[in-house]
Design an enzyme around this catalytic site. Structure first.
Site: not given
Ligand code: CAA
Length: 259
Positions: A66, A109, A132
């Site tokens: 998400a 998500g 999450e």
């Molecule tokens: N939401 C919004 N933006 C996100 C995102 C997310 N889930 N995941 C990555 N991005 C964005 C980052 O903020 C970054 O943007 P900026 O350059 O503007 O800062 C860009 O994408 C690139 O991400 P990273 O620099 O973090 O890339 P990385 O290769 O270093 O790491 C990653 C990759 C491990 C996937 C890391 O991005 C991460 O941990 N993302 C979040 C994953 C997460 O927690 N997902 C669960 C979301 S909650 C959910 O899904 C609820 C549900 O059940 C419905």
């Protein structure tokens, strides 16, 4: 095709392809994306020239979950008043088979979206996880439900409770989360081949099979068997059944009219 901001749409024969297209946000599933994806899915579902759908994030990432930026400032009552996961109900109503093609991260998500699809084809780079808990929330789009059914309780608990244990492609295959694993540059082609076979079958009968298999997750065995019995009776009412049986007896390929 309709022009969207967050997805790309194409057709290959009778297969519709939706590519999530927010590369800078790792295809995070913001409200606009889920709305556009569902809108196009409903269009493909109603289109007699489409028999199966592929959802992919392209060759780098499936979806990093998400859109966490949309969570800021939102509380319980905000979610109760405007449930940002309502699109999942519409997704469930799609009658045509959907294959998820996953390369790279399918987190949160993203993993849940892949599991909402009817099957998953993984590129070797695929990584599935439910991080999450690290945000102080829970997997809320099926992670605590579908993942258990796909990989069993112990593994699902480990993935959801730690937020850091992820499944790579080969392990996901071993646990039955995905149908097959392919080199990244070949996975789309492999999924397209399968989708093309599905799309060449009788569309109404394919929908009966999808509905019957999905029903097995909802009901006890005998109720599922009763549903299946009704479904085969319905299949006998199609023109495609007449053609399929006739073609077998005449030792030729069937020509389905999807009626
Ligand atoms: N939401 C919004 N933006 C996100 C995102 C997310 N889930 N995941 C990555 N991005 C964005 C980052 O903020 C970054 O943007 P900026 O350059 O503007 O800062 C860009 O994408 C690139 O991400 P990273 O620099 O973090 O890339 P990385 O290769 O270093 O790491 C990653 C990759 C491990 C996937 C890391 O991005 C991460 O941990 N993302 C979040 C994953 C997460 O927690 N997902 C669960 C979301 S909650 C959910 O899904 C609820 C549900 O059940 C419905």
């Amino acid at each position: 095709e309709h022009q969207y901001n967050t997805i790309l749409v194409e057709r290959v024969g009778r297969v519709g392809i939706i590519t999530l297209n927010r590369p800078k946000a790792l295809n995070a599933l913001c409200g606009e994306l889920t709305t556009e994806m569902l809108d196009q899915l409903v269009k493909f579902d109603a289109d007699i020239n489409i028999g199966a759908v592929i959802i992919t994030g392209g060759s780098k990432v499936f979806a990093a979950g998400a859109d966490i930026k949309e969570f800021e400032g939102k509380g319980m009552v905000d979610l109760m008043n405007k449930d940002s996961l309502n699109w999942t109900l519409g997704f469930k109503n799609i009658r045509k088979p959907i294959i998820a093609v996953v390369n790279g991260y399918a987190l949160g998500g993203g993993c849940e979206l892949a599991m909402m699809c009817d099957m998953i084809y993984a590129g070797e780079s695929a990584v599935f996880g439910q991080p999450e808990i690290k945000l102080g929330i829970i997997p809320g789009a099926g992670g605590t439900q579908r993942l258990v059914k796909a990989v069993g309780k112990s593994k699902a608990m480990e993935i959801c409770l730690t937020g850091t244990v992820n499944m790579k492609a080969q392990e996901a295959l071993q646990f039955g989360l995905v149908s097959s694993v392919h080199p990244v540059e070949k996975v789309m082609q492999a999924a397209l081949k399968t989708a093309t076979i599905i799309a060449s079958q009788s569309q109404p009968v394919i929908s009966l099979i999808k509905a019957s298999i999905n029903n097995s997750f909802e009901v006890p065995l005998q109720a599922g068997l009763d549903y299946e019995r009704k479904a085969i009776q319905m299949a006998f009412g199609t023109k495609d059944k007449i053609e399929g049986v006739k073609a077998f007896i005449e030792k030729r390929k069937p020509l389905f009219s999807h009626l």
